[in-house]
Design a protein around this motif. Structure first.
Motif, PDB file in Angstrom:
ATOM      1  N   PRO A   1       6.729  -1.541   2.313  1.00  0.00           N
ATOM      2  CA  PRO A   1       5.740  -1.584   3.220  1.00  0.00           C
ATOM      3  C   PRO A   1       4.438  -1.164   2.346  1.00  0.00           C
ATOM      4  O   PRO A   1       3.308  -1.540   2.872  1.00  0.00           O
ATOM      5  CB  PRO A   1       5.578  -0.724   4.255  1.00  0.00           C
ATOM      6  CG  PRO A   1       6.700   0.272   3.927  1.00  0.00           C
ATOM      7  CD  PRO A   1       7.492  -0.486   2.795  1.00  0.00           C
ATOM      8  N   PHE A   2       4.477  -0.886   1.121  1.00  0.00           N
ATOM      9  CA  PHE A   2       3.125  -0.565   0.648  1.00  0.00           C
ATOM     10  C   PHE A   2       2.926  -1.324  -0.621  1.00  0.00           C
ATOM     11  O   PHE A   2       1.837  -0.940  -1.466  1.00  0.00           O
ATOM     12  CB  PHE A   2       3.419   1.068  -0.263  1.00  0.00           C
ATOM     13  CG  PHE A   2       3.891   1.881   0.903  1.00  0.00           C
ATOM     14  CD1 PHE A   2       3.047   2.229   2.013  1.00  0.00           C
ATOM     15  CD2 PHE A   2       5.015   2.749   0.882  1.00  0.00           C
ATOM     16  CE1 PHE A   2       3.598   3.131   3.078  1.00  0.00           C
ATOM     17  CE2 PHE A   2       5.495   3.544   1.769  1.00  0.00           C
ATOM     18  CZ  PHE A   2       4.582   3.822   2.881  1.00  0.00           C
ATOM     19  N   ALA A   3       3.556  -2.377  -0.791  1.00  0.00           N
ATOM     20  CA  ALA A   3       3.077  -3.288  -2.174  1.00  0.00           C
ATOM     21  C   ALA A   3       1.724  -3.827  -1.976  1.00  0.00           C
ATOM     22  O   ALA A   3       1.194  -4.130  -0.736  1.00  0.00           O
ATOM     23  CB  ALA A   3       4.028  -4.442  -1.723  1.00  0.00           C
ATOM     24  N   ALA A   4       0.910  -3.814  -2.931  1.00  0.00           N
ATOM     25  CA  ALA A   4      -0.314  -4.316  -3.074  1.00  0.00           C
ATOM     26  C   ALA A   4      -1.367  -3.679  -2.475  1.00  0.00           C
ATOM     27  O   ALA A   4      -2.345  -3.900  -2.017  1.00  0.00           O
ATOM     28  CB  ALA A   4      -0.284  -5.722  -2.767  1.00  0.00           C
ATOM     29  N   LEU A   5      -1.164  -2.262  -1.965  1.00  0.00           N
ATOM     30  CA  LEU A   5      -2.050  -1.468  -1.426  1.00  0.00           C
ATOM     31  C   LEU A   5      -2.771  -0.709  -2.322  1.00  0.00           C
ATOM     32  O   LEU A   5      -2.021  -0.049  -3.331  1.00  0.00           O
ATOM     33  CB  LEU A   5      -1.435  -0.505  -0.195  1.00  0.00           C
ATOM     34  CG  LEU A   5      -0.894  -1.331   0.956  1.00  0.00           C
ATOM     35  CD1 LEU A   5      -0.270  -0.197   2.022  1.00  0.00           C
ATOM     36  CD2 LEU A   5      -2.070  -2.204   1.985  1.00  0.00           C
ATOM     37  N   ASP A   6      -3.797  -0.241  -2.234  1.00  0.00           N
ATOM     38  CA  ASP A   6      -4.750   0.904  -2.814  1.00  0.00           C
ATOM     39  C   ASP A   6      -4.130   2.294  -2.551  1.00  0.00           C
ATOM     40  O   ASP A   6      -3.502   2.304  -1.267  1.00  0.00           O
ATOM     41  CB  ASP A   6      -6.165   0.803  -2.930  1.00  0.00           C
ATOM     42  CG  ASP A   6      -6.453   0.922  -1.293  1.00  0.00           C
ATOM     43  OD1 ASP A   6      -6.650   2.170  -1.041  1.00  0.00           O
ATOM     44  OD2 ASP A   6      -6.917   0.012  -0.764  1.00  0.00           O
ATOM     45  N   ILE A   7      -4.317   3.049  -3.305  1.00  0.00           N
ATOM     46  CA  ILE A   7      -3.658   4.572  -3.011  1.00  0.00           C
ATOM     47  C   ILE A   7      -4.028   5.130  -1.809  1.00  0.00           C
ATOM     48  O   ILE A   7      -3.072   5.556  -1.112  1.00  0.00           O
ATOM     49  CB  ILE A   7      -4.061   5.439  -4.361  1.00  0.00           C
ATOM     50  CG1 ILE A   7      -3.492   4.869  -5.508  1.00  0.00           C
ATOM     51  CG2 ILE A   7      -3.781   6.837  -4.137  1.00  0.00           C
ATOM     52  CD1 ILE A   7      -4.035   5.650  -6.890  1.00  0.00           C
ATOM     53  N   ALA A   8      -5.584   4.979  -1.149  1.00  0.00           N
ATOM     54  CA  ALA A   8      -5.833   5.574  -0.195  1.00  0.00           C
ATOM     55  C   ALA A   8      -5.069   4.838   0.942  1.00  0.00           C
ATOM     56  O   ALA A   8      -4.846   5.552   2.290  1.00  0.00           O
ATOM     57  CB  ALA A   8      -7.375   5.367   0.094  1.00  0.00           C
TER      58      ALA A   8
END
Length: 76
Positions: A1-8
């Motif tokens: 669910p975290f693909a292509a998300l920025d760190i924040a």
């Protein structure tokens, strides 16, 4: 669910999912990342040809849980 998300954004979503888990909410997490899955999952399933191939209950530290998932994958 975290693909292509920025760190924040990743940390924000991870915090929300952990909060829901601590409240006893169930969720289905689909991931190819053992560390990500180990951080949230109590149980890991490995699918092969659309069927459950391996099933593993996870326990211990994050490192131990991730190691269990990697072992599960290596047995595929």
């Amino acid at each position: 669910p975290f693909a292509a998300l920025d760190i924040a954004s990743r940390e924000s979503i991870l915090k929300l999912l952990k909060e829901l888990k601590s409240k006893g909410k169930g969720m289905l997490l689909i991931s190819h990342d053992p560390l990500e899955a180990g951080e949230l999952a109590d149980r890991a399933l490995l699918l092969k040809a659309g069927r459950i191939h391996r099933d593993c209950l996870l326990s211990g530290t994050l490192e131990e849980r991730s190691s269990m998932i990697l072992k599960l994958l290596s047995q595929a």
